[in-house]
Write a protein that holds these residues in place. Sequence first.
Motif, PDB file in Angstrom:
ATOM      1  N   ILE A 180       0.754  -1.261  -0.246  1.00 30.69           N
ATOM      2  CA  ILE A 180       0.034   0.118   0.139  1.00 30.69           C
ATOM      3  C   ILE A 180       1.045   1.122  -0.050  1.00 30.69           C
ATOM      4  O   ILE A 180       1.791   1.242   0.971  1.00 30.69           O
ATOM      5  N   ALA A 181       0.812   2.079  -1.053  1.00 29.14           N
ATOM      6  CA  ALA A 181       1.203   3.169  -0.995  1.00 29.14           C
ATOM      7  C   ALA A 181       1.109   4.373   0.148  1.00 29.14           C
ATOM      8  O   ALA A 181      -0.244   4.437  -0.015  1.00 29.14           O
ATOM      9  N   PHE A 182       2.350   5.003   0.616  1.00 27.03           N
ATOM     10  CA  PHE A 182       1.565   5.948   1.623  1.00 27.03           C
ATOM     11  C   PHE A 182       2.807   7.013   1.715  1.00 27.03           C
ATOM     12  O   PHE A 182       4.000   6.819   1.473  1.00 27.03           O
ATOM     13  N   SER A 209      -1.038   5.710  11.287  1.00 28.63           N
ATOM     14  CA  SER A 209      -2.037   6.659  10.842  1.00 28.63           C
ATOM     15  C   SER A 209      -2.450   6.957   9.564  1.00 28.63           C
ATOM     16  O   SER A 209      -3.426   7.149   9.249  1.00 28.63           O
ATOM     17  N   PRO A 210      -1.592   6.493   8.780  1.00 29.21           N
ATOM     18  CA  PRO A 210      -1.961   6.723   7.019  1.00 29.21           C
ATOM     19  C   PRO A 210      -2.820   5.644   6.802  1.00 29.21           C
ATOM     20  O   PRO A 210      -3.524   5.688   5.639  1.00 29.21           O
ATOM     21  N   PHE A 211      -3.250   4.671   7.596  1.00 31.51           N
ATOM     22  CA  PHE A 211      -4.047   3.539   7.280  1.00 31.51           C
ATOM     23  C   PHE A 211      -5.277   3.384   7.921  1.00 31.51           C
ATOM     24  O   PHE A 211      -5.615   3.875   8.978  1.00 31.51           O
ATOM     25  N   SER A 212      -6.250   3.000   7.321  1.00 29.49           N
ATOM     26  CA  SER A 212      -7.858   3.154   7.810  1.00 29.49           C
ATOM     27  C   SER A 212      -7.956   1.975   8.925  1.00 29.49           C
ATOM     28  O   SER A 212      -8.667   2.051   9.725  1.00 29.49           O
ATOM     29  N   ASP A 213      -7.102   0.967   8.889  1.00 32.31           N
ATOM     30  CA  ASP A 213      -7.178  -0.091   9.758  1.00 32.31           C
ATOM     31  C   ASP A 213      -5.961  -0.193  10.901  1.00 32.31           C
ATOM     32  O   ASP A 213      -5.685  -1.109  11.670  1.00 32.31           O
TER      33      ASP A 213
END
Length: 329
Positions: A180-182, A209-213
């Motif tokens: 997953i790019a972030f 924190s960049p991820f929904s999960d």
Amino acid sequence: MTAEIKKQKHVGRWVAVGIVGVIVLALLAAIGWYFVRVNPSVQQVETIETAFPEESLRPEAGEGDGQPVNVLLLGTDARGEGDSLLTDLGDRADTILVAHIPPDRESVQIMSIMRDSWVEIPGHGMAKVNSALAYGGVPLMVQVVEGIIDQRIDHVSIIDFAGFEGLTESMGGVTVNNDIAFSYHGYDYPQGEITIQGEEALIYVRARSPFSDGDYQRVHNQRAFLRGLMTQLMTRENLTNPNRMADILATISPHVATSDTFDLGTVASLGSQLAGIGNSNIQTFTMPTLGTGMEGSQSVVHVNWDGVEEIRAAFDEESMTTFEPPAER
């Protein structure tokens, strides 16, 4: 038998003994040089004086050769009084991993335990798994993890984040398959194969924190990083290069604490047994969960105990080369 033939056989025997002697001396010299080269670094590794619970509280030990090996790996931001990793360890273990090495030594399974997992802490009731460190230090954490996997933890290793950064730099960066790019704290992590080191690598494995999960992707990224690191470390080129291994050890040893069972001889023996294991035989997964929820005012991760039973059964197998890790939540 003539005297001349006897003389030739006598000389031949001594030539053979001499050749064997030279080989043995050469090996001893190499081993001696290696230990002289590595030993100063080993002396900097902090020893966890009491790493394990009392024997009556532990699973039974296996008998004979061919036993599995389980290593508890903790990553922490602690660096307490006297520059000790252990002084203020408390609940500051940011990463909890179990590395399982089956008896056939043909694969490695790395299981992440999410730090908010809601489990039984002996003597303290239900709580987040991470709180075991605050309640009873490393021995209680070992006891809790042994209860989860229903096997003994053989070794414990703790590394702080400065050591983590140094390790990635000494490796010349670690190549990770990032799914997953972030972007986070000024660094961009595109999707696909990336090579990261130093602060960039540390931020990668700590980001949530960049991820929904949140923590789910964070531990997924941690395992992806560890898989890449192990793949690079476990090449024969590295394991048979004393200079390179000594340099790596010198970089991280001031930032590492280990149980006294995890000495240089044990590490070298395991390393030789695992030499050449490819990426396909390093399997990573999260301890099965049922998602997040609330316990009072605490946000927790609920454990899927039926899934844990499947992991326990798999860990009991002689070989896990055909093991299929459980699907992520």
